[in-house]
Write a protein that holds these residues in place. Structure first.
Motif, PDB file in Angstrom:
ATOM      1  N   THR A  25       0.832  -1.213   0.000  1.00  0.00           N
ATOM      2  CA  THR A  25       0.000   0.000   0.000  1.00  0.00           C
ATOM      3  C   THR A  25       0.860   1.254   0.000  1.00  0.00           C
ATOM      4  O   THR A  25       0.588   2.217  -0.737  1.00  0.00           O
ATOM      5  CB  THR A  25      -0.917   0.006   1.231  1.00  0.00           C
ATOM      6  OG1 THR A  25      -1.757  -1.165   1.202  1.00  0.00           O
ATOM      7  CG2 THR A  25      -1.801   1.240   1.254  1.00  0.00           C
ATOM      8  N   LEU A  26       1.935   1.265   0.818  1.00  0.00           N
ATOM      9  CA  LEU A  26       2.832   2.418   0.839  1.00  0.00           C
ATOM     10  C   LEU A  26       3.495   2.627  -0.515  1.00  0.00           C
ATOM     11  O   LEU A  26       3.629   3.762  -0.990  1.00  0.00           O
ATOM     12  CB  LEU A  26       3.907   2.223   1.916  1.00  0.00           C
ATOM     13  CG  LEU A  26       3.464   2.374   3.371  1.00  0.00           C
ATOM     14  CD1 LEU A  26       4.637   2.128   4.301  1.00  0.00           C
ATOM     15  CD2 LEU A  26       2.891   3.751   3.614  1.00  0.00           C
ATOM     16  N   ALA A  27       3.926   1.530  -1.147  1.00  0.00           N
ATOM     17  CA  ALA A  27       4.560   1.648  -2.455  1.00  0.00           C
ATOM     18  C   ALA A  27       3.584   2.219  -3.479  1.00  0.00           C
ATOM     19  O   ALA A  27       3.949   3.043  -4.322  1.00  0.00           O
ATOM     20  CB  ALA A  27       5.073   0.286  -2.900  1.00  0.00           C
ATOM     21  N   THR A  28       2.316   1.810  -3.403  1.00  0.00           N
ATOM     22  CA  THR A  28       1.319   2.324  -4.346  1.00  0.00           C
ATOM     23  C   THR A  28       1.092   3.811  -4.142  1.00  0.00           C
ATOM     24  O   THR A  28       1.014   4.584  -5.108  1.00  0.00           O
ATOM     25  CB  THR A  28      -0.007   1.558  -4.158  1.00  0.00           C
ATOM     26  OG1 THR A  28       0.224   0.159  -4.346  1.00  0.00           O
ATOM     27  CG2 THR A  28      -1.048   2.031  -5.156  1.00  0.00           C
ATOM     28  N   VAL A  29       0.990   4.242  -2.882  1.00  0.00           N
ATOM     29  CA  VAL A  29       0.811   5.670  -2.598  1.00  0.00           C
ATOM     30  C   VAL A  29       1.992   6.475  -3.123  1.00  0.00           C
ATOM     31  O   VAL A  29       1.841   7.538  -3.746  1.00  0.00           O
ATOM     32  CB  VAL A  29       0.636   5.891  -1.083  1.00  0.00           C
ATOM     33  CG1 VAL A  29       0.662   7.368  -0.749  1.00  0.00           C
ATOM     34  CG2 VAL A  29      -0.663   5.264  -0.606  1.00  0.00           C
ATOM     35  N   GLY A  30       3.211   5.980  -2.874  1.00  0.00           N
ATOM     36  CA  GLY A  30       4.391   6.678  -3.361  1.00  0.00           C
ATOM     37  C   GLY A  30       4.450   6.738  -4.872  1.00  0.00           C
ATOM     38  O   GLY A  30       4.831   7.756  -5.458  1.00  0.00           O
TER      39      GLY A  30
END
Length: 292
Positions: A242-247
């Protein structure tokens, strides 16, 4: 603290106070007391306390205590209930209640203490009630405004305040260069884009690490419904993904916007400095012009 067995212990006290037997006359409730209503409100307050509604519980238990007169037959029941009332108001203090709630709690406990002292002269009040009264009183007194200190006597006469006539006003501060705000804002947005890119890379790396741990034969993780350490790998992988997608979504937007703002700001700065030709009847030359 209100324990789980509170309801049962009070029920025993109520049963004993209304039991039929050799001591029924000594333990009978005074006329006008509502033991049934007391028990109902006590249970209601217990449910509110268990749900974390401490102020509601304190008020419900106070209403329950009002159904019993301050007599020897009701002394234990009332003292137990006011212990729980004090504990509930202590929770409101810890949770940052306003002054009106703290004053309310202090008034309730002070009134009980005064009635207890009148009914049982020389008898000590419960330690918990005394402690909470002190805490509430200290919090209320700390919030009360203190009288202002008198101003110190001046060593010398104060200088007169300059009078500005109605037709004049102080000069305005020089405006900031037009390009500076764009350049600074562009740099900030650009830094946010770089941070988002780092968020994407870091999240991707940790997500893949969690995936490797999950698929490692030594960990024997099932294909679905993981438990134990495998469930931890699964949670880490999902959150890092999820963090990678937001970034990944935020990085190009912020980088593009920051670069555009920075470019416009630098372009305006370049235009603020220029060589201007000057031609006159007796002069030909160049003048360095700087605009702010």
């Amino acid at each position: 603290m209100v324990n789980r067995w509170v309801r049962g212990s009070l029920a025993v006290l109520l049963v004993l106070s209304t039991a039929v037997g050799p001591h029924a006359t000594a333990q009978a409730a005074p006329a006008g007391d509502d033991l049934v209503g007391f028990d109902r409100k006590f249970r209601e307050g217990q449910e509110q306390y268990n749900r974390g509604r401490y102020l509601d519980a304190a008020r419900t238990w106070t209403a329950a205590a009002d159904l019993l007169s301050e007599t020897a037959a009701n002394r234990d029941n009332r003292q137990a209930v006011f212990d729980y009332i004090a504990e509930s108001y202590r929770h409101t203090l810890v949770n940052g209640a306003g002054q009106s709630v703290l004053r309310e709690g202090l008034a309730v406990l002070d009134a009980y203490a005064a009635g207890y002292a009148a009914a049982y002269p020389g008898e000590a009040l419960g330690a918990q009630i005394d402690d909470v009264r002190k805490q509430l009183r200290a919090a209320v007194e700390a919030a009360e405004p203190r009288p202002a200190d008198p101003p110190p006597e001046p060593d010398k006469p104060a200088e007169p305040t300059p009078v500005v006539s109605a037709g004049t006003r102080p000069p305005d501060a020089p405006p900031a260069p037009a390009w500076k705000g764009l350049a600074i804002g562009g740099g900030v947005v650009l830094a946010g884009g770089v941070a988002s890119l780092g968020l994407f890379i870091g999240g991707l790396v940790r997500a893949r690490e969690a995936e490797r741990n999950y698929e490692d034969p030594a960990n024997m993780c099932p294909p679905s419904d993981p438990t134990g350490a495998c469930a931890g790998f699964d949670r880490t992988g999902r959150s890092m993904n999820t963090l990678a997608t937001v970034g990944l979504v935020a990085a190009p937007v912020l980088l593009g916007a920051g670069a555009a703002m920075l470019a416009i700001g630098l372009k305006r700065r370049a235009k603020a400095h220029a060589m201007v030709p000057v031609v006159g009847p007796r002069m030909v030359g160049l003048v360095w012009e700087q605009r702010f």
